[in-house]
Design an enzyme around this catalytic site. Structure first.
Site, short mmCIF file in Angstrom:
data_model
loop_
_atom_site.label_atom_id
_atom_site.label_comp_id
_atom_site.label_asym_id
_atom_site.label_seq_id
_atom_site.Cartn_x
_atom_site.Cartn_y
_atom_site.Cartn_z
N GLN A 74 0.83 -1.21 0.00
CA GLN A 74 0.00 0.00 0.00
C GLN A 74 0.86 1.26 0.00
OE1 GLN A 74 -3.24 0.65 -0.28
NE2 GLN A 74 -3.79 -1.49 -0.56
N SER A 75 2.04 1.19 -0.57
CA SER A 75 2.97 2.31 -0.58
C SER A 75 2.37 3.55 -1.25
CB SER A 75 4.24 1.90 -1.32
OG SER A 75 5.02 3.04 -1.64
N ASN A 76 2.29 4.65 -0.50
CA ASN A 76 1.88 5.94 -1.09
C ASN A 76 2.92 6.40 -2.09
OD1 ASN A 76 -0.35 6.23 0.81
ND2 ASN A 76 1.23 6.70 2.34
N ALA A 78 4.88 4.58 -3.99
CA ALA A 78 4.80 3.84 -5.26
C ALA A 78 3.63 4.37 -6.09
CB ALA A 78 4.64 2.35 -4.98
#
Ligand SMILES: *Cc1c(COP(=O)(O)O)cnc(C)c1O
Length: 313
Positions: A74-76, A78
């Site tokens: 859930q990387s912001n 990325a």
């Protein structure tokens, strides 16, 4: 002051506003302000936009057609890299750790909407992921560019040196500047920027992961200072760290959730469970410990993370 200027590509809307949190100020008995980097103007906003302005300028200069980056599922960072690279006509490929929420919610939903190529890898080791980027990039046979996890190298952290300069130009003087620290670039940039442009402001990094930030932070500050060509003797007096990780990275904490509810209820602002909720909980703790005087000006960096609100564990 003389320093080297690096090219950046305009991706966001700056300066971001600084607002006073009137109700929270009364509750905590200090003047609490918020720097709205959740409104940086790309995707759902967030701190990675300032870093990507430098990183993608470098990618473009090197002729990259493909941009790789990585992070948790859930990387912001990325998601924003995909948004920014796509807008600039480069193809993003995200190689993410499978750990966490991989369903089509939160940032995964946004990546689906953008048609982003997302590959999940069953590893906890970023070295494996960077090797996979090289393997795929070589196979594609086009120039490619690798952005590290969180965009947290010296070049990326220059975005937060700029943010500190911007805060100085916005007029108010702050006794404290408080941010979340997840991969280190934001804190390192702000701490270096404060040393250069905000004399008297103490910078606190609220650690939301368990990496050795007492080594990472000064190392990144020194590298960023070297890029800028400024003489800056970095010492432990230039940054303050506090552990707010709780049960683990990307696992919500009770005090973080309480901070999210508090800002939602009293200010109509939404923090996120992975970074800004835990960081604001650190600010509340400092107030409870009596660290702030009633006349102190405390600035909290809202670094974004809206996508994460919709994909909690
Ligand atoms: C990445 C991120 C952070 C942490 O910034 P680092 O530079 O990685 O330490 C804080 N808040 C949000 C919302 C983020 O996405």
């Amino acid at each position: 002051m003389q320093y080297n200027v690096y090219p950046k590509i305009s991706l966001g809307i700056f300066p971001t506003p600084v607002q006073k949190l009137e109700n929270i100020s009364r509750l905590l008995n200090a003047n609490v302000f918020i720097k709205r980097d959740d409104m940086t103007g790309l995707g759902l906003g967030g701190n990675k936009v300032r870093k990507l302005e430098y990183l993608l300028a470098d990618a473009r200069k090197q002729g990259a057609e493909v941009v790789f980056t990585t992070g948790g599922s859930q990387s912001n960072h990325a998601m924003l890299t995909a948004a920014a690279a796509g807008k600039l006509g480069m193809k993003p490929i995200l190689i993410l750790k499978r750990r966490g929420v991989t369903e089509q919610v939160g940032n995964q939903l946004l990546e689906h909407l953008m048609g982003t190529e997302v590959i999940f890898m069953d590893t906890d080791n970023y070295a494996d992921i960077y090797a996979e980027m090289d393997r795929i990039g070589t196979q594609l046979g086009v120039p490619y560019y690798k952005i590290p996890c969180g965009g947290s190298n010296a070049l990326g952290s220059l975005g937060y040196v700029d943010c500190a300069r911007e805060i100085g130009q916005q007029g108010s003087r702050f006794d404290y500047l408080i941010c979340a620290e997840g991969s280190g670039g934001t804190m390192a940039g702000l701490a270096l920027g404060a040393k250069l442009f905000l004399p008297g402001t103490k910078v606190y990094g609220m650690m939301v992961d368990s990496d050795p930030f007492d080594e990472i932070t000064p190392a990144l500050m020194r590298e960023a200072a070297a890029l800028l060509g400024v003489e800056a003797e970095i010492s432990a007096r230039d940054y303050h760290l506090r552990d707010m990780c709780g049960p683990g990275y990307a696992i919500p904490s009770e005090e973080g959730n309480a901070a999210i509810s508090l800002l939602a209820k009293y200010e109509g602002l939404f923090l996120d469970p992975v970074y800004t909720g835990k960081a604001f909980a650190g600010l509340i703790k400092m107030a409870e410990e009596g660290r702030f005087q009633a006349t102190d000006n405390v600035l909290f960096l809202h670094s974004g993370g809206a996508g994460g609100l919709f994909a909690v564990l």
